[in-house]
Design an enzyme around this catalytic site. Structure first.
Site, PDB file in Angstrom:
ATOM      1  N   ASP A  95      11.165  -9.852 -11.295  1.00  0.00           N
ATOM      2  CA  ASP A  95      10.460  -8.765 -11.981  1.00  0.00           C
ATOM      3  C   ASP A  95      11.097  -7.390 -11.791  1.00  0.00           C
ATOM      4  O   ASP A  95      10.893  -6.488 -12.590  1.00  0.00           O
ATOM      5  CB  ASP A  95       8.998  -8.704 -11.502  1.00  0.00           C
ATOM      6  CG  ASP A  95       8.874  -8.585  -9.992  1.00  0.00           C
ATOM      7  OD1 ASP A  95       9.916  -8.577  -9.298  1.00  0.00           O
ATOM      8  OD2 ASP A  95       7.745  -8.506  -9.482  1.00  0.00           O
ATOM      9  N   HIS A  96      11.893  -7.212 -10.727  1.00  0.00           N
ATOM     10  CA  HIS A  96      12.406  -5.877 -10.430  1.00  0.00           C
ATOM     11  C   HIS A  96      13.704  -5.542 -11.160  1.00  0.00           C
ATOM     12  O   HIS A  96      14.080  -4.388 -11.233  1.00  0.00           O
ATOM     13  CB  HIS A  96      12.662  -5.727  -8.919  1.00  0.00           C
ATOM     14  CG  HIS A  96      11.429  -5.459  -8.115  1.00  0.00           C
ATOM     15  ND1 HIS A  96      10.370  -6.320  -8.077  1.00  0.00           N
ATOM     16  CD2 HIS A  96      11.094  -4.412  -7.312  1.00  0.00           C
ATOM     17  CE1 HIS A  96       9.438  -5.819  -7.278  1.00  0.00           C
ATOM     18  NE2 HIS A  96       9.853  -4.664  -6.809  1.00  0.00           N
ATOM     19  N   ASP A 160       7.327  -7.690  -0.143  1.00  0.00           N
ATOM     20  CA  ASP A 160       7.102  -6.524  -0.989  1.00  0.00           C
ATOM     21  C   ASP A 160       5.846  -5.855  -0.460  1.00  0.00           C
ATOM     22  O   ASP A 160       4.859  -6.532  -0.149  1.00  0.00           O
ATOM     23  CB  ASP A 160       6.888  -6.954  -2.446  1.00  0.00           C
ATOM     24  CG  ASP A 160       6.860  -5.748  -3.359  1.00  0.00           C
ATOM     25  OD1 ASP A 160       7.884  -5.473  -4.009  1.00  0.00           O
ATOM     26  OD2 ASP A 160       5.827  -5.056  -3.400  1.00  0.00           O
ATOM     27  N   ARG A 448       3.384   4.574  -6.805  1.00  0.00           N
ATOM     28  CA  ARG A 448       4.283   5.471  -6.084  1.00  0.00           C
ATOM     29  C   ARG A 448       4.852   6.525  -7.018  1.00  0.00           C
ATOM     30  O   ARG A 448       5.183   6.224  -8.158  1.00  0.00           O
ATOM     31  CB  ARG A 448       5.446   4.693  -5.480  1.00  0.00           C
ATOM     32  CG  ARG A 448       4.949   3.744  -4.451  1.00  0.00           C
ATOM     33  CD  ARG A 448       6.018   3.369  -3.457  1.00  0.00           C
ATOM     34  NE  ARG A 448       5.353   2.655  -2.400  1.00  0.00           N
ATOM     35  CZ  ARG A 448       5.737   1.483  -1.911  1.00  0.00           C
ATOM     36  NH1 ARG A 448       6.842   0.928  -2.364  1.00  0.00           N
ATOM     37  NH2 ARG A 448       5.047   0.910  -0.970  1.00  0.00           N
ATOM     38  N   SER A 643       8.411   1.144   0.893  1.00  0.00           N
ATOM     39  CA  SER A 643       8.580  -0.265   0.575  1.00  0.00           C
ATOM     40  C   SER A 643       8.910  -1.125   1.787  1.00  0.00           C
ATOM     41  O   SER A 643       9.126  -0.643   2.892  1.00  0.00           O
ATOM     42  CB  SER A 643       9.684  -0.407  -0.464  1.00  0.00           C
ATOM     43  OG  SER A 643      10.896  -0.696   0.159  1.00  0.00           O
ATOM     44  N   ARG A 645      11.571  -3.075   1.801  1.00  0.00           N
ATOM     45  CA  ARG A 645      12.969  -3.499   1.700  1.00  0.00           C
ATOM     46  C   ARG A 645      13.691  -3.386   3.040  1.00  0.00           C
ATOM     47  O   ARG A 645      13.742  -2.335   3.654  1.00  0.00           O
ATOM     48  CB  ARG A 645      13.688  -2.710   0.601  1.00  0.00           C
ATOM     49  CG  ARG A 645      13.874  -1.245   0.874  1.00  0.00           C
ATOM     50  CD  ARG A 645      14.358  -0.532  -0.380  1.00  0.00           C
ATOM     51  NE  ARG A 645      13.263  -0.403  -1.331  1.00  0.00           N
ATOM     52  CZ  ARG A 645      13.025   0.691  -2.073  1.00  0.00           C
ATOM     53  NH1 ARG A 645      13.799   1.736  -2.004  1.00  0.00           N
ATOM     54  NH2 ARG A 645      12.009   0.719  -2.907  1.00  0.00           N
TER      55      ARG A 645
HETATM   56  C1  MIC Z   1       8.611  -0.791  -4.368  1.00  0.00           C
HETATM   57  O1  MIC Z   1       7.562  -0.693  -5.004  1.00  0.00           O
HETATM   58  O2  MIC Z   1       9.127   0.157  -3.777  1.00  0.00           O
HETATM   59  C2  MIC Z   1       9.248  -2.140  -4.288  1.00  0.00           C
HETATM   60  C3  MIC Z   1      10.510  -2.083  -5.027  1.00  0.00           C
HETATM   61  O3  MIC Z   1       8.440  -3.099  -4.907  1.00  0.00           O
HETATM   62  C4  MIC Z   1       9.463  -2.466  -2.811  1.00  0.00           C
HETATM   63  C5  MIC Z   1      10.290  -3.620  -2.523  1.00  0.00           C
HETATM   64  C6  MIC Z   1      11.741  -3.404  -2.758  1.00  0.00           C
HETATM   65  O4  MIC Z   1      12.281  -2.394  -2.342  1.00  0.00           O
HETATM   66  O5  MIC Z   1      12.345  -4.307  -3.315  1.00  0.00           O
HETATM   67  C7  MIC Z   1       8.207  -2.611  -1.994  1.00  0.00           C
HETATM   68  O6  MIC Z   1       7.234  -1.942  -2.282  1.00  0.00           O
HETATM   69  O7  MIC Z   1       8.205  -3.310  -0.977  1.00  0.00           O
HETATM   70 FE1  SF4 Z   2       7.110  -3.588  -8.898  1.00  0.00          FE
HETATM   71 FE2  SF4 Z   2       6.851  -2.357  -6.516  1.00  0.00          FE
HETATM   72 FE3  SF4 Z   2       6.317  -1.101  -8.823  1.00  0.00          FE
HETATM   73 FE4  SF4 Z   2       4.730  -2.987  -7.989  1.00  0.00          FE
HETATM   74  S1  SF4 Z   2       5.116  -1.046  -6.964  1.00  0.00           S
HETATM   75  S2  SF4 Z   2       5.455  -2.720 -10.077  1.00  0.00           S
HETATM   76  S3  SF4 Z   2       6.153  -4.437  -7.069  1.00  0.00           S
HETATM   77  S4  SF4 Z   2       8.278  -1.857  -8.142  1.00  0.00           S
END
Ligand code: MIC
Ligand code: SF4
Length: 755
Positions: A95-96, A160, A448, A643, A645
């Site tokens: 999805d990313h 995640d 976010r 996140s 990550r």
């Molecule tokens: C995000 O919302 O920042 C992400 C991308 O979903 C991350 C995970 C990632 O960095 O791949 C998260 O929230 O953990």
């Molecule tokens: Fe995707 Fe993270 Fe955004 Fe949710 S917050 S839609 S998991 S990038």
């Protein structure tokens, strides 16, 4: 029928006994969070009570979910663990890595071409190790999990931070780094410090323009981005029961933004309705049989102050719609006050884009509420002033919304329907209207809104609101638009008002889908060949990190003293860098490039102590590495917020950083540092942050005695030869010190598996 129904039934069959034992051991009525935690102990039934916020406890989660951007590293690590199959049900969701540009059909095809190497890798690893695979376009991980896998009273982890979304269906669902997931995939316990508990009592009922999103926007304003750290937020009360299941998911989802370990709600009729509507009557029936154990005890909710560490009360009858932002999700402003506040802070009033989607707010109900606003605009002949983009949460939601005419309503307003994926929420957005760094405003229903997140522009002011508020603001084109009060001019020159949004909780004709996008793994995947090309720029097999030499650390140079907010987006930016998530060396070129250097307030511009020259962080760090010189990163509060990550820990580790010394850490990031064999330390005295100078050298003079509950001593040698000696705290317990000794947690697993 639900996936893994036998596993769910097994959890329920043990529930009564485990909960009753826990109640005896703890000696008082239990919250829901405690019931779930104590019924998922690795050692089975509870033998003793744990101290919240203190004891490390081993748990046995029921399932794991990974998304494509983190799964690459998680699975590269799992491949090293020497196992044939994952030990618990696991899924991977693509999805990313799908960019939003022209609209779903074209964008998805483009992603399938540009990221085929990564998708093929993930699919073949999934096939080999018994992991369920959700193809690109199937949907956003957390919506797909809520629709298919989450179950009341269950415990899951996911790579995640928004895994917490599944709290909307009464789970304890926690975001972790890939190395944590690897433990559980490899059949080992998962460790967590027993969380504190925050109770949120909801009274009343939402009405008018106020939605579930506003509950969490309000909570974020109260708790701030670190107020939930180390705690589970448990919602209860009549107001909670009045919310829809996906609305609960929204609230739990954004609990990540206050740093909460997770959030949850007790099982109720809304969850039962949702389970049945998503083809899981079997789970609802099984849950109904143990219903009393899937919510907190009555005494707890009657006298919450006696059972929670903190209690917040919100009256939904009085709650007003909010917009949070810019640049941080906890800056909460009721929309009625937005005009004045925007003027005061000089936030651009004109709104360029309204974006609806993300794992937080992309359910069927969300789309119906926003569509009810969009429809009025069309009927009342008001043209949308801002551009409008929509990412449905899953193919099932998209298909159903199309069938029910919802997507057509948005299209009538010239909205672009992007792929069922994260899209702009993670910077996967080829924004056509603005290039460069112009100051501008967007509103979205995501969670976010850190600087640069959606479009890479540090001057984009992003505000977070409910889908219906985003729709109203996009139509008006103004940040200070208050639909409860303000009128709009239509094409006939008449003044019109938007009526309150109307939502449909669940589709009257039921959900429908032709191809949900799921690919089941082979029963026996041993013959599946996983290929990683030697010269790939996107994937790289991992080389184990060096173990600790057992000596004190001396002569370490300061790499960067980060100033102010330093989220994982600052440490390992997403957007264009998502491309390298499977290639540790390549992605390390983004290491800390967003962090602000405390000495010149610039990003990616630090002094190389060897030459006196300034350069980008990764370049300077590579110079130190070449010379074999260890380094230290210094940071402020809530370092690593955001996140899950683990790249934010693996990159510094790969490049030769040895210590990360900060005022405080965000939970997941601190664990990630430990797992990858770094030293994550906090100043015993916060003000010592101010002692650190640009040309400093660090000596950890008692690291040889590294032991639990014993602070470390750091000698800071300044350029003029003067010294400060300070204490640094750490939270490593004995097993975690073993990770450090071995160079990483994975090195230890490998050794144990080989033995
Ligand atoms: C995000 O919302 O920042 C992400 C991308 O979903 C991350 C995970 C990632 O960095 O791949 C998260 O929230 O953990
Ligand atoms: Fe995707 Fe993270 Fe955004 Fe949710 S917050 S839609 S998991 S990038």
């Amino acid at each position: 029928m639900a996936y893994d129904i036998d596993m769910i039934k097994k959890v329920y069959s043990q529930m009564a006994e485990r909960v009753n034992t826990a109640r005896e051991v703890v000696g008082k009525p239990l919250t829901l969070s405690e019931k779930i935690l104590y019924s998922h102990l690795w050692d089975g039934k509870a033998k003793n009570a744990f101290t919240r916020g203190k004891d490390y406890v081993e748990f046995s989660p029921d399932r794991i979910a990974c998304q494509d951007a983190t799964a690459q590293m998680a699975l590269l690590q799992f491949m090293q663990a020497g196992k044939k199959q994952v030990a618990v049900p696991t899924t991977v969701h693509c999805d990313h890595l799908i960019q939003a540009k022209m609209g779903a059909a074209i964008d998805l095809q483009a992603a399938n071409t540009s990221s085929s190497e990564v998708f093929d890798f993930l699919e073949s690893v999934s096939n080999k190790y018994g992991i369920g695979f959700w193809k690109p376009g199937a949907g956003i991980i957390h919506q797909v999990v809520l629709e298919n896998y989450a179950f009341p009273g269950g415990m899951m982890i996911g790579t995640d931070s928004h895994t917490v979304n599944a709290g909307g269906l009464g789970m304890v669902a926690i975001g972790v780094g890939g190395a944590d997931a690897v433990d559980v995939m490899a059949g080992m316990p998962w460790e967590l410090k027993f969380p504190k508990l925050i109770g949120v009592k909801l009274t009343g009922k939402l009405s008018g323009w106020t939605s579930s999103k506003d509950v969490i926007l309000k909570v974020a304003g109260i708790l701030t981005v670190k107020g939930g750290t180390g705690a589970i937020i448990e919602y209860f009360g009549e107001g909670a029961r009045n919310l829809s299941c996906t609305g609960k998911g929204t609230i739990c989802n954004m609990g990540a933004e206050v740093g909460a370990t997770t959030s949850t709600f007790g099982y109720d009729d809304s969850m039962e309705r949702y389970l049945k509507a998503t083809n899981r009557a079997d789970v609802a029936e099984a849950a109904n049989e143990v219903r009393e154990h899937l919510t907190g005890d009555d005494e707890v909710y009657a006298n919450p102050e006696q059972y929670f560490d903190e209690v917040i009360e919100i009256n939904l009858d009085e709650l007003k719609p909010h917009l949070n932002g810019p640049f941080t999700p906890d800056l909460a402003t009721p929309i009625s006050e937005m005009g004045a506040k925007a003027k005061e802070h000089d936030w651009p009033i004109n709104v360029d884009w309204g974006l609806i989607g993300s794992c937080t707010n992309s359910s069927y109900e969300d789309l119906t509420r926003a569509a009810s606003i969009a429809k009025q605009a069309v009927e009342k002949k008001v043209k949308a002033k801002s551009d409008f983009g929509i990412n449905p949460g899953s193919e099932q939601i998209r298909f159903t919304a199309e069938r029910d005419g919802l997507l057509q309503i948005f299209e009538d307003l010239d909205a672009t329907i992007f792929t069922n994926a994260c899209g702009p929420c993670i910077g996967q957005w080829d924004r056509s209207d603005r290039k460069g760094e112009e100051k501008n405003t967007i509103v979205h229903s995501f969670n976010r809104n850190f600087s640069k997140r959606a479009d890479g522009n540090p001057n984009t002011h992003a505000f977070v609101g409910s889908p219906e508020m985003v729709a109203a603001i996009a139509i008006s084109g103004r940040l200070d638009f208050d639909p409860t009060r303000d009128k709009l001019m239509n094409e006939d020159g008449e003044e019109v008002m938007l009526d309150e949004p109307q939502g449909i909780e669940l589709p009257a004709k039921g959900f429908a889908v032709e191809d949900a996008g799921y690919v089941a793994p082979k029963e026996d995947g041993s013959s599946v060949d996983v290929k990683v090309a030697e010269d790939s720029e996107r994937l790289q097999l991992l080389t184990p990190f060096e173990p600790w030499d057992g000596k004190n650390l001396t002569g370490a140079k300061l790499l960067i003293k980060a100033w102010g907010k330093c989220t994982t987006d600052h440490i390992s930016m997403a957007g264009p860098w998502l491309r390298y998530r499977g290639h540790l060396d390549n992605i390390s070129n983004n290491c800390l490039i967003g962090a602000i250097n405390a000495y010149n307030k610039k990003s990616n511009f630090v002094k190389n102590q060897l030459t006196g020259e300034y350069d980008g962080v990764p370049a300077v760090q590579r110079e130190y590495k070449k010379e074999g010189i260890p380094t230290v990163v210094v940071g402020d509060h809530n370092y690593g917020e955001g996140s899950s990550r683990e790249h934010a820990a693996m990159e510094p580790r790969h490049l030769g950083v040895k210590v990360v010394l900060v005022k405080s850490f965000a939970r997941i990031h601190e664990t990630n540092l430990k797992k990858q064999g770094l030293l994550g330390l906090t100043f015993a005295n916060e003000d010592d942050y101010d002692l650190i100078q640009e040309d400093d050298t660090f000596n950890l003079i008692d690291l040889e005695n590294f032991a639990p509950d014993t602070p470390l001593t750091i000698e800071i040698v300044h350029a003029d030869g003067s010294k400060d000696t300070i204490k640094a705290n750490h939270t490593y317990n004995a097993p975690q010190i073993e990770w450090y000794k071995h160079g990483s947690a994975l090195n230890l697993i490998k050794k144990q598996n080989a033995a």
